[in-house]
Enzyme design. Structure first.
Site, PDB file in Angstrom:
ATOM      1  N   ASP A  36      -0.268   5.031   1.003  1.00 12.71           N
ATOM      2  CA  ASP A  36      -0.531   5.927   2.129  1.00 12.71           C
ATOM      3  C   ASP A  36      -0.536   5.150   3.441  1.00 12.71           C
ATOM      4  OD1 ASP A  36      -0.953   8.383   0.633  1.00 12.71           O
ATOM      5  OD2 ASP A  36      -2.763   7.420  -0.121  1.00 12.71           O
TER       6      ASP A  36
ATOM      7  N   ASP B 298       0.848  -1.173   0.000  1.00 13.09           N
ATOM      8  CA  ASP B 298       0.000   0.000   0.000  1.00 13.09           C
ATOM      9  C   ASP B 298       0.896   1.240   0.000  1.00 13.09           C
ATOM     10  OD1 ASP B 298      -2.422   1.439   0.145  1.00 13.09           O
ATOM     11  OD2 ASP B 298      -2.194   1.654   2.309  1.00 13.09           O
TER      12      ASP B 298
ATOM     13  N   ASP C 245      -1.305  -1.005   5.929  1.00  7.07           N
ATOM     14  CA  ASP C 245      -1.517  -0.420   7.256  1.00  7.07           C
ATOM     15  C   ASP C 245      -2.954  -0.577   7.733  1.00  7.07           C
ATOM     16  OD1 ASP C 245      -2.412   1.556   5.293  1.00  7.07           O
ATOM     17  OD2 ASP C 245      -2.620   2.921   7.000  1.00  7.07           O
TER      18      ASP C 245
END
Length: 277
Positions: A21, A19, A215
């Site tokens: 961000d 990922d 995250d």
């Protein structure tokens, strides 16, 4: 807290998905270790894709933004929900038409997939993210869906961060359209495993030999698990260690940040000569 590599009897790793961000960057600033992680992937000739549910930007835009943060990711290694959406529609109804709500990342991907943007009788209504949702455009989308257009959305995220605070995102506007039409969209982005599958196919990787780094438990880890990949949750973004216990599934590993994953790349990589690189 550093993490240990997967067990030695586990399959080798020759590809990575990550990922963007919360893993590599946070509000335009590089997370410590992000550049080292990308450099390690390149140094070991490993296939990789940087994923984002954000459909606003083109890969060229995102490359420039990452580069300004000190992270050098080639355009070909960036896979967005906009690209995944366009790829899906290209396979479903080649050379179709769409009424699109979104920005350059989505409209460019749709054009490159052979789609024509129309305002009358579209095959699809395609909803993406934009900073300026238009009530008029939303009203048009509702009427097209009522008249038979199929409803597609790039991702289910209901909100996103900005320097001004929380902003409504694709999922929130999709909920509004659903309430008005009683038609739910088909979401392409994470946690739909389709986005992971298309990313894997793009680099000709197999899920058994790929690791997903993210995250968020509800998107990154969930979609990685559903595709059959090992997963690493980093705690530098949306999920705290305490929140992990709220979910019925777990990541393969948990790390404080991407900096703790750099050594794992080297430990689990197969020498290039053994892979025929």
């Amino acid at each position: 807290m550093a993490i240990s590599p997967p067990p030695m009897d586990a399959s080798h790793v020759d590809a990575w998905l990550t990922d963007m961000d919360g893993v590599l960057v946070h509000e335009e600033h590089a997370i410590p270790g992000a550049s080292d992680f990308i450099d390690a992937l390149k140094a070991h000739d490993l296939r990789f894709q940087v994923l984002t549910n954000n459909s606003i930007f083109t890969p060229r835009d995102l490359r420039a933004r990452l580069l300004s943060s000190g992270i050098d990711v080639p355009e070909a290694n960036i896979w967005t929900s906009a690209l995944a959406t366009a790829k899906f529609l290209e396979t479903q109804r080649p050379n179709g038409t769409a009424f699109v709500i979104g920005e350059a990342g989505l409209t460019t991907a749709m054009y490159e997939a052979g789609y024509t943007m129309v305002t009358r009788d579209p095959d699809y209504v395609v909803l993406g993210e934009t900073r300026t949702y238009s009530f008029e455009a939303i009203t048009q989308a509702i009427r097209h869906i009522e008249n038979g257009a199929r409803f597609i959305a790039t991702n289910p995220d209901v909100s996103g961060p900005s320097i001004w605070g929380t902003l409504p995102a694709t999922g929130s506007v999709a909920a509004l359209i659903t309430a008005a039409t009683n038609h739910k969209p088909y979401y392409i982005g994470k946690p739909n495993p389709l986005m992971m599958r298309t990313a894997l196919n793009r680099i000709e990787a197999h899920s058994e030999h790929t690791v997903m780094v993210g995250d968020r438990m509800d998107t990154d880890v969930r979609s990685g698990l559903e595709v059959g990949m090992r997963t690493i949750l980093v705690l530098s973004g949306s999920t705290t260690r305490e929140r992990v216990e709220d979910y019925p599934y777990r990541p393969t590993r948990i790390a404080d940040s991407i900096a703790d994953v750099v050594d794992v790349v080297a430990q689990r990589a197969v020498p290039a000569e053994e892979r025929g690189v």
